[in-house]
Design a protein around this motif. Sequence first.
Motif, PDB file in Angstrom:
ATOM      1  N   GLY A  80       1.325  -1.117  -0.098  1.00  0.00           N
ATOM      2  CA  GLY A  80       0.350   0.055   0.130  1.00  0.00           C
ATOM      3  C   GLY A  80       1.177   0.959   0.025  1.00  0.00           C
ATOM      4  N   LEU A  81       1.720   0.848   0.318  1.00  0.00           N
ATOM      5  CA  LEU A  81       3.026   2.524   0.289  1.00  0.00           C
ATOM      6  C   LEU A  81       3.255   2.713  -1.160  1.00  0.00           C
ATOM      7  N   LEU A  82       3.107   1.813  -1.656  1.00  0.00           N
ATOM      8  CA  LEU A  82       3.305   1.876  -3.375  1.00  0.00           C
ATOM      9  C   LEU A  82       4.911   2.325  -3.416  1.00  0.00           C
ATOM     10  N   GLY A  83       5.752   1.926  -2.430  1.00  0.00           N
ATOM     11  CA  GLY A  83       7.250   1.988  -3.137  1.00  0.00           C
ATOM     12  C   GLY A  83       7.868   0.662  -3.433  1.00  0.00           C
ATOM     13  N   PRO A  84       9.200   0.249  -3.790  1.00  0.00           N
ATOM     14  CA  PRO A  84       9.364  -1.102  -3.965  1.00  0.00           C
ATOM     15  C   PRO A  84      10.074  -1.734  -3.646  1.00  0.00           C
ATOM     16  N   GLN A  85       9.588  -3.632  -4.107  1.00  0.00           N
ATOM     17  CA  GLN A  85      10.057  -4.118  -3.111  1.00  0.00           C
ATOM     18  C   GLN A  85      12.045  -4.454  -2.709  1.00  0.00           C
ATOM     19  N   GLY A  86      12.085  -4.876  -1.092  1.00  0.00           N
ATOM     20  CA  GLY A  86      13.093  -4.880  -1.331  1.00  0.00           C
ATOM     21  C   GLY A  86      13.376  -3.521   0.284  1.00  0.00           C
ATOM     22  N   ILE A  87      12.050  -3.306   0.515  1.00  0.00           N
ATOM     23  CA  ILE A  87      12.533  -2.635   2.208  1.00  0.00           C
ATOM     24  C   ILE A  87      11.440  -2.542   2.679  1.00  0.00           C
ATOM     25  N   GLY A  88      11.323  -2.269   3.886  1.00  0.00           N
ATOM     26  CA  GLY A  88      10.557  -2.301   5.041  1.00  0.00           C
ATOM     27  C   GLY A  88      10.963  -2.040   6.243  1.00  0.00           C
ATOM     28  N   GLY A  89      10.492  -2.073   7.448  1.00  0.00           N
ATOM     29  CA  GLY A  89      10.519  -1.251   8.145  1.00  0.00           C
ATOM     30  C   GLY A  89       9.901  -1.426  10.203  1.00  0.00           C
ATOM     31  N   VAL A  90       9.904  -0.851  11.135  1.00  0.00           N
ATOM     32  CA  VAL A  90       9.049  -1.153  11.848  1.00  0.00           C
ATOM     33  C   VAL A  90       9.267   0.190  12.946  1.00  0.00           C
ATOM     34  N   VAL A  91       8.217   0.765  13.122  1.00  0.00           N
ATOM     35  CA  VAL A  91       8.183   2.197  14.566  1.00  0.00           C
ATOM     36  C   VAL A  91       8.402   1.230  15.304  1.00  0.00           C
ATOM     37  N   LEU A  92       8.973   1.820  16.147  1.00  0.00           N
ATOM     38  CA  LEU A  92       9.654   1.121  17.160  1.00  0.00           C
ATOM     39  C   LEU A  92       9.056   2.157  18.498  1.00  0.00           C
ATOM     40  N   SER A  93       8.108   1.493  19.791  1.00  0.00           N
ATOM     41  CA  SER A  93       8.053   2.429  20.855  1.00  0.00           C
ATOM     42  C   SER A  93       9.361   2.470  21.842  1.00  0.00           C
ATOM     43  N   PRO A  94       9.673   3.825  22.203  1.00  0.00           N
ATOM     44  CA  PRO A  94      11.480   3.567  23.234  1.00  0.00           C
ATOM     45  C   PRO A  94      11.774   2.901  24.545  1.00  0.00           C
ATOM     46  N   GLU A  95      10.134   2.560  24.858  1.00  0.00           N
ATOM     47  CA  GLU A  95      10.052   1.380  25.682  1.00  0.00           C
ATOM     48  C   GLU A  95      10.225  -0.102  24.865  1.00  0.00           C
ATOM     49  N   LEU A  96      10.121  -0.873  23.685  1.00  0.00           N
ATOM     50  CA  LEU A  96       9.798  -1.259  23.514  1.00  0.00           C
ATOM     51  C   LEU A  96      11.389  -1.245  22.955  1.00  0.00           C
ATOM     52  N   ALA A  97      11.838  -0.415  22.423  1.00  0.00           N
ATOM     53  CA  ALA A  97      12.665  -0.665  21.799  1.00  0.00           C
ATOM     54  C   ALA A  97      14.938  -1.058  23.151  1.00  0.00           C
ATOM     55  N   ALA A  98      13.956  -0.413  24.231  1.00  0.00           N
ATOM     56  CA  ALA A  98      15.180  -0.500  24.839  1.00  0.00           C
ATOM     57  C   ALA A  98      15.188  -2.142  25.422  1.00  0.00           C
ATOM     58  N   THR A  99      13.839  -3.081  25.001  1.00  0.00           N
ATOM     59  CA  THR A  99      14.198  -4.122  25.942  1.00  0.00           C
ATOM     60  C   THR A  99      15.033  -5.045  25.061  1.00  0.00           C
ATOM     61  N   LEU A 100      14.322  -4.855  23.614  1.00  0.00           N
ATOM     62  CA  LEU A 100      15.319  -5.657  22.088  1.00  0.00           C
ATOM     63  C   LEU A 100      16.775  -5.392  22.299  1.00  0.00           C
ATOM     64  N   GLU A 101      17.200  -7.338  21.978  1.00  0.00           N
ATOM     65  CA  GLU A 101      18.114  -7.541  21.967  1.00  0.00           C
ATOM     66  C   GLU A 101      18.203  -7.060  19.910  1.00  0.00           C
ATOM     67  N   PRO A 102      18.946  -6.617  19.877  1.00  0.00           N
ATOM     68  CA  PRO A 102      19.510  -6.353  18.012  1.00  0.00           C
ATOM     69  C   PRO A 102      19.332  -7.697  17.419  1.00  0.00           C
TER      70      PRO A 102
END
Length: 391
Positions: free
Chosen positions: A201-223
């Motif tokens: 739906g964002l109408l961009g190319p294949q091969g690119i995506g992502g995630v928007v993280l809350s600061p609280e969750l980001a602080a708990t995640l291991e890369p």
Amino acid sequence: MGIYADNACTTFPKPPCVVEAMTRFMTEGGYNVNRGSYGGAFDAEDGVLECRELLCELLGGPDPSDVVFTRCITESLNLVLKGLLTPGDHVVVSSMEHNAVMRPLTQLAQRGVTFTRIACAADGSLDPVDVVQALTPATRIVVMTHASNVCGTMLPLAEVGALCQERHIAFMVDSAQTAGFVPTRMDELHADALCFTGHKGLLGPQGIGGVVLSPELAATLEPLVVGGTGSVSDSEETPCFMPDRFEAGTLNLPGIMGLRASLLWLREQGINAIRAHELALTQRFLDGLFPLEEDGLVRIVGRRDTTNRTGVVSVCTPLLDEAEVARRLDVDFGIQTRVGLHCAPSAHKTLGTFPVGTIRFSFGFAGTEADVDAVLTALRKICSQLNHPID
């Protein structure tokens, strides 16, 4: 090229500005970011930052730095699940999930993570009360698709997110079928992670995506992946700040530049206008399918109107092999669809279409009423000519 009716897989055509932006970047200055102290590299960094800002604005993120780029939404979902969960943790999902969620969870189950799959109704809808009943003291996160990639039914994620927020349980949204088509905002859904893909739906190319993280969750995640980021290069430790913590290695910069162009185009056109057009085509298609269903030639799967749904419509052909119908649509009429299980066996079991699957139709922003009518005419011709049971 005929009629393209597989936009749920990847949207086509892309706005011309997307191709132009990617070509311009690769031919006039394909510089890297965070790794060059010259004008071209700084210009590339500005482009990446603008793309983060546009995504943050569109998806209701806390801050542009909380937008993490990945190669696809599947990687984004893996990043959160595998970065958060440890043995003994429990997850709640719906029965409409894509394998992008279910395969990582099945893998994690072999390491001691458990999950509860909430049974949705036969049209793919979900009762938020069932989410509460599925929670346990060990529940660490609830993960749900915003809309089914099989039948288009949307789940009540704002209600689910509010329930999670009240109980201090993380909530992750799979927006593969809605971002860019339906207003999809992290803040309004009470989400801690909103995973997106660029090529639908964002109408961009294949091969690119992502995630928007809350600061609280980001602080708990291991890369999920660590390595060079172009920042804090004097240290062998992974940077702790966003978004570098989760963006090791070289980004897909042509993809990001293409996505930036599509986001600017979407902002100019207006998501609500695109949604209205696609749902009008969907209603026209459903109206044309009803007579075929009355004649026993097709069966509509999922919701039968345009309430709480996207423009994805699946059908079964009770008297014919779905794969053969899809082949005839392509070869004889130039109509391109998606047939089978759509990487979502759990959803098909919920909808009663497993193990055969369905023929899925999804018209995009460039679709026309004439396209819809041509698909309906072709379906009737094929089903009328071959209306005998498959041996």
